[in-house]
Write an enzyme that holds these catalytic residues in place. Structure first.
Site, short mmCIF file in Angstrom:
data_model
loop_
_atom_site.label_atom_id
_atom_site.label_comp_id
_atom_site.label_asym_id
_atom_site.label_seq_id
_atom_site.Cartn_x
_atom_site.Cartn_y
_atom_site.Cartn_z
N ILE A 42 0.95 -1.08 0.16
CA ILE A 42 -0.07 -0.14 -0.14
C ILE A 42 0.77 1.35 -0.04
O ILE A 42 2.24 1.28 0.74
CB ILE A 42 -0.90 -0.05 1.29
CG1 ILE A 42 -0.16 0.02 2.63
CG2 ILE A 42 -1.87 -1.25 1.33
CD1 ILE A 42 -1.34 0.31 3.73
N CYS A 43 0.31 2.28 -0.70
CA CYS A 43 1.02 3.66 -0.65
C CYS A 43 0.82 4.26 0.60
O CYS A 43 -0.03 4.66 0.79
CB CYS A 43 0.63 4.26 -1.91
SG CYS A 43 1.36 5.94 -2.26
N LEU A 44 2.03 4.64 1.24
CA LEU A 44 2.00 5.20 2.48
C LEU A 44 3.14 6.42 2.38
O LEU A 44 3.34 7.28 3.29
CB LEU A 44 2.36 4.42 3.55
CG LEU A 44 1.78 3.23 4.07
CD1 LEU A 44 2.08 2.39 5.10
CD2 LEU A 44 0.26 3.76 4.44
#
Length: 186
Positions: free
Chosen positions: A118-120
């Site tokens: 996931i893009c964090l």
């Protein structure tokens, strides 16, 4: 914590902060760090259960505590969507946050990297860097994965990219949905 909603602030203040600055290569210090990680995860899980907000299960997948696996779920329109959850602790941990993966969602949203990570980057990584070594796995789940699920899962469900397990089970294996649509249009 400025700009956060009161629930997030309250939740974050109840997760114990960590003090041991050690990574997987640091021997006995890493063992102490893992103990702190478990304490924080237990506190966060207990708090979630007491507030009827239980949304994940996670445990170390190896004795060294460098690989973690579990399940997370999100309720949308009164339906529970469950996903496999996994990540590795980077060798530069805690300076580097873990990259949380939801392999079942790989390729279904632009807010995800290859492999289901996931893009964090934009929102969470600067916060992690500012709070190193006080933040740990529980904080990554609270401030990284939870808001990502809340933002992405409703969009993925509404767009049809993610289906509920009951909807998938209702389609007979011998019926091709395209054939069914063609037959009903005649």
């Amino acid at each position: 914590m400025e700009g956060w909603d009161p629930t997030t602030k309250s939740t974050l203040t109840e997760i114990p902060l960590l003090s041991v600055k050690a990574g997987p290569r640091d021997g006995a210090a890493w063992t102490q760090r893992l103990k702190e990680e478990y304490r924080a995860l237990i506190a966060y899980t207990s708090m979630n259960k007491s507030k009827d907000n239980d949304w994940f299960r996670i445990s170390a997948a190896n004795p060294e505590g460098t690989r973690w696996t579990g399940k997370c779920w999100y309720v949308h329109n009164l339906l529970k969507y469950e996903f496999d959850l996994q990540f590795d602790i980077p060798v530069t941990y805690p300076a580097t946050a873990p990259e949380i993966e939801l392999p079942q969602l790989d390729g279904k949203t632009q807010k995800m990297y290859r492999g289901g990570k996931i893009c964090l980057t934009v929102h969470f990584k600067p916060l992690w860097a500012k709070n190193c070594p006080r933040f740990g796995i529980a904080h990554a789940l609270c401030l990284g994965l939870a808001p990502w699920l809340a933002a992405e899962i409703p969009i993925l469900v509404d767009s049809g990219m993610v289906k509920h397990k009951d909807d998938i089970a209702a389609i007979p294996a011998s019926v091709d949905p395209k054939d069914d649509a063609a037959a009903s249009s005649k």
